[in-house]
Scaffold this active site. Structure first.
Site, PDB file in Angstrom:
ATOM      1  N   HIS A 306       0.823  -1.205   0.000  1.00 43.05           N
ATOM      2  CA  HIS A 306       0.000   0.000   0.000  1.00 43.05           C
ATOM      3  C   HIS A 306       0.860   1.259   0.000  1.00 43.05           C
ATOM      4  CE1 HIS A 306      -4.122   1.422   0.192  1.00 43.05           C
ATOM      5  NE2 HIS A 306      -3.711   2.412   0.961  1.00 43.05           N
ATOM      6  N   ARG A 309       1.640   2.310  -3.375  1.00 41.72           N
ATOM      7  CA  ARG A 309       0.500   3.073  -3.910  1.00 41.72           C
ATOM      8  C   ARG A 309       0.644   4.546  -3.510  1.00 41.72           C
ATOM      9  NH1 ARG A 309      -5.016   2.433  -5.401  1.00 41.72           N
ATOM     10  NH2 ARG A 309      -6.523   3.515  -4.072  1.00 41.72           N
TER      11      ARG A 309
END
Length: 360
Positions: A306, A309
């Site tokens: 994540h 991201r």
């Protein structure tokens, strides 16, 4: 436990969890499947409910005995972390040398973050609303429950991300790790891990979206390639792959195993060493391994899928891209979610600090 899976749409491990729940709770999952909720969303609910029902069983309570005090006791029990029991299927060899499969239990210690508590509370709210609506329960115990720990002021945390130089070091660490462990080097695994990191960095897709990619998730037209990503709530978005991402994917596909893949995993884009669809845990562990190899700074060393991201969002905004465009790439339903990255990239703030430097 029945050998018949709860649903063919769900992983076997999730089916086994759901089959342990009371019938009204299993009906709740049928409703989710009928509503075409994503397998990952259903799995998250199953994990949250498994933790809650394990607690109920330990207290010798059933659904009808759940009160606001019971729920408060549950959340206090897991306040400082908890142990999650998961079932995994492993291959074993009997004395005759024959391979067989067996389910075993593994325990994992998990921290209970604010976001984790909010998700568990939201999961239970959905369940109890359904049970009242279905006339299984006459009253919703969560209507009188309030968690004081969730009423504290919401702290805005700056997302952890990699700089461009750190991202390049992470990619290069895949080959460096392979050379260092040459004795056990598997070129297809190396190509897979490199493709995974490059895809995450160049598309910003969630790890749940990445592991659910299939071989037919890509559209290739000459020198252009696009990937169809199934996001939260089953929403689709199409992202173009730049040449770096496309070449990394092609390198992996040329080496990807083509035999000994179970029928139910043949469509999976990324497979593990057992030739089954790769898990989010395996992706996270691989990225942490290469972060250590890259010798990233302390904050970046704890990188996760994540946070890659976050890295893409930050790099896009640093490059002057429009906030709405970044929102569409990441698949955020609200631009307010995307705006958190503007706390990191703010040219006007930088210029103000630069001007201040001229005063000294």
């Amino acid at each position: 436990m029945s050998d018949i899976p709860f649903s063919s749409r769900l992983p076997e491990s999730v089916n086994r969890m759901i089959s342990r729940f009371p019938d009204p709770v299993q009906d709740f999952f049928w409703e989710m499947i009928s509503a075409e909720r994503s397998p990952q969303t259903i799995a998250n609910y199953a994990y949250d409910f498994a933790l809650f029902f394990d607690f109920l069983y330990s207290q010798q309570l059933d659904l009808e005995k759940v009160t606001p005090q019971v729920i408060r006791h549950f959340f206090r029990r897991i306040e400082n972390g908890y142990e999650r029991t998961v079932q995994v299927k492993v291959k074993k060899k009997n004395p005759h040398g024959e391979i067989y499969e067996e389910w075993i239990e593994r325990k994992h210690r998990r921290e209970n973050s604010r976001a984790g508590k909010q998700r568990k509370l939201a999961s239970l709210r959905s369940l109890f609303r359904y049970l009242v609506k279905s006339h299984v329960l006459s009253q919703n115990p969560l209507e009188e429950y309030e968690d004081v720990s969730l009423r504290t002021r919401n702290r805005t945390k700056i997302p952890v991300f990699l700089t461009r130089e750190e991202a390049i070091r992470l990619i290069d660490a895949v080959a460096a790790y392979g050379e260092k462990h040459n004795r056990h080097r598997q070129m297809w695994v190396e190509a897979r891990d490199r493709a995974i990191i490059i895809l995450l960095l160049n598309t910003g897709m969630r790890v749940s979206e990445l592991i659910n990619l299939n071989l037919n998730s890509f559209q290739i037209d000459g020198n252009q390639a696009r990937v169809i990503v199934i996001g939260k709530g089953g929403k689709e978005r199409v992202l173009k792959l730049n040449p770096i991402a496309m070449h990394a994917l092609q390198d992996y596909l040329a080496l990807r195993p083509k035999s000994n893949i179970p029928v139910e995993h043949r469509d999976a884009l990324f497979v593990n060493r057992n030739h089954t669809r790769i898990s989010r845990k395996a992706v996270s562990e691989a990225i942490r391994k290469y972060a250590r190899e890259a010798n990233l700074p302390p904050k970046a060393a704890s990188i996760s899928p994540h946070k890659l991201r976050h890295t893409l969002a930050t790099l896009l905004l640093s490059n002057g891209e429009n906030l709405r465009v970044v929102q569409e790439i990441l698949g955020h339903s609200s631009i307010h979610t995307t705006q958190i990255y503007t706390h990191v990239i703010n040219p006007e703030k930088d210029e103000a600090l630069d001007r201040l430097g001229r005063l000294f």
